[in-house]
Design an enzyme around this catalytic site. Sequence first.
Site, PDB file in Angstrom:
ATOM      1  NE  ARG A 224      -4.086  -1.769   2.277  1.00  0.00           N
ATOM      2  CZ  ARG A 224      -5.188  -1.658   3.035  1.00  0.00           C
ATOM      3  NH1 ARG A 224      -5.275  -0.667   3.906  1.00  0.00           N
ATOM      4  NH2 ARG A 224      -6.155  -2.524   2.923  1.00  0.00           N
TER       5      ARG A 224
ATOM      6  CG  ASP B 164       2.762   6.124   2.649  1.00  0.00           C
ATOM      7  OD1 ASP B 164       1.870   5.339   3.009  1.00  0.00           O
ATOM      8  OD2 ASP B 164       3.840   6.246   3.267  1.00  0.00           O
TER       9      ASP B 164
ATOM     10  CE1 TYR C 154       7.695   1.609  -2.517  1.00  0.00           C
ATOM     11  CE2 TYR C 154       8.412  -0.407  -1.419  1.00  0.00           C
ATOM     12  CZ  TYR C 154       7.416   0.494  -1.756  1.00  0.00           C
ATOM     13  OH  TYR C 154       6.131   0.258  -1.340  1.00  0.00           O
TER      14      TYR C 154
ATOM     15  NE  ARG D 243       7.907   9.773   2.061  1.00  0.00           N
ATOM     16  CZ  ARG D 243       6.717  10.173   2.524  1.00  0.00           C
ATOM     17  NH1 ARG D 243       5.700   9.304   2.600  1.00  0.00           N
ATOM     18  NH2 ARG D 243       6.539  11.420   2.888  1.00  0.00           N
TER      19      ARG D 243
END
Length: 286
Positions: free
Chosen positions: A56, A58, A119, A207
């Site tokens: 999921r 952001d 990622y 992040r």
Amino acid sequence: MTNDLVRVRLDVSYDGREFSGWARQHGRRTVQGEIEDALRVVLRRDETPELTVAGRTDAGVHARGQVAHVDLPAEVWAEHGTQLLRRLAGRLPMDVRVRGVGEAPPHFDARFSAVWRRYAYRVTDHPGGADPLLRGHVLWHNWPLDLDAMNEAARGLLGEHDFAAYCKKREGATTIRTLQELAWVRRPDGVLEATVRADAFCHNMVRALVGAMLFVGDGHRPPEWPAQVLAAGVRDSAVHVVRPHGLTLEEVGYPADSELAARNLASRNKRTLPPLPGRGAAAGCC
């Protein structure tokens, strides 16, 4: 899976700038909402099909290799399956695409079958700022960045750890993860690109890790500092969660079909770290 349902895998890409994340939210535009609504229309269903997703993302985060699945009645899949990809392309907005559709193997689960997610985070330290054509996908960091120092810091974060210092806590969820790969390269165009791969990620983890390494890269902290923050196990106010637009979910990895059922079971088990050497599992705090 019952005999009258077919599990369908969808491979999805999207530009996250105009979305409030993946998960459907009332009154907000989301990736899940757009795809589920499109599926309802093109499949001519009264009810909205429900997607299960690998990760999921952001608000503002992009995806090139997101994976989801949906369970459809066998007669619906038989009628619409061959034309589903093209019909979705005609119905979906241009900032989200379903790039592949197909019947999933037995025991496949987009979320629980995954063995890793990869990622990329992209940042530029060019004094003139980000290329205007890349501005929606590359963060501008207004300090020169030392690639070697950032990679030294990254090596201290690899392996299985409790990443509570880099995650936004969620009730009942573990923050133990195995960080399998974390490395930076500087591309020919000058953009620095981090590859971050783990079995799973907790909220804001990538992040926050990037934010810590940028602080090392620009000389504000030494390379050992991110690992020290990790070992402390609490959020450090100096660790900034960088903006989402530099982050893209690039790929999700799955095991061989014969290993899917076992992987599903393992993924559902809540993880704990082994006790430290010389300390029993029930050791008290001090």
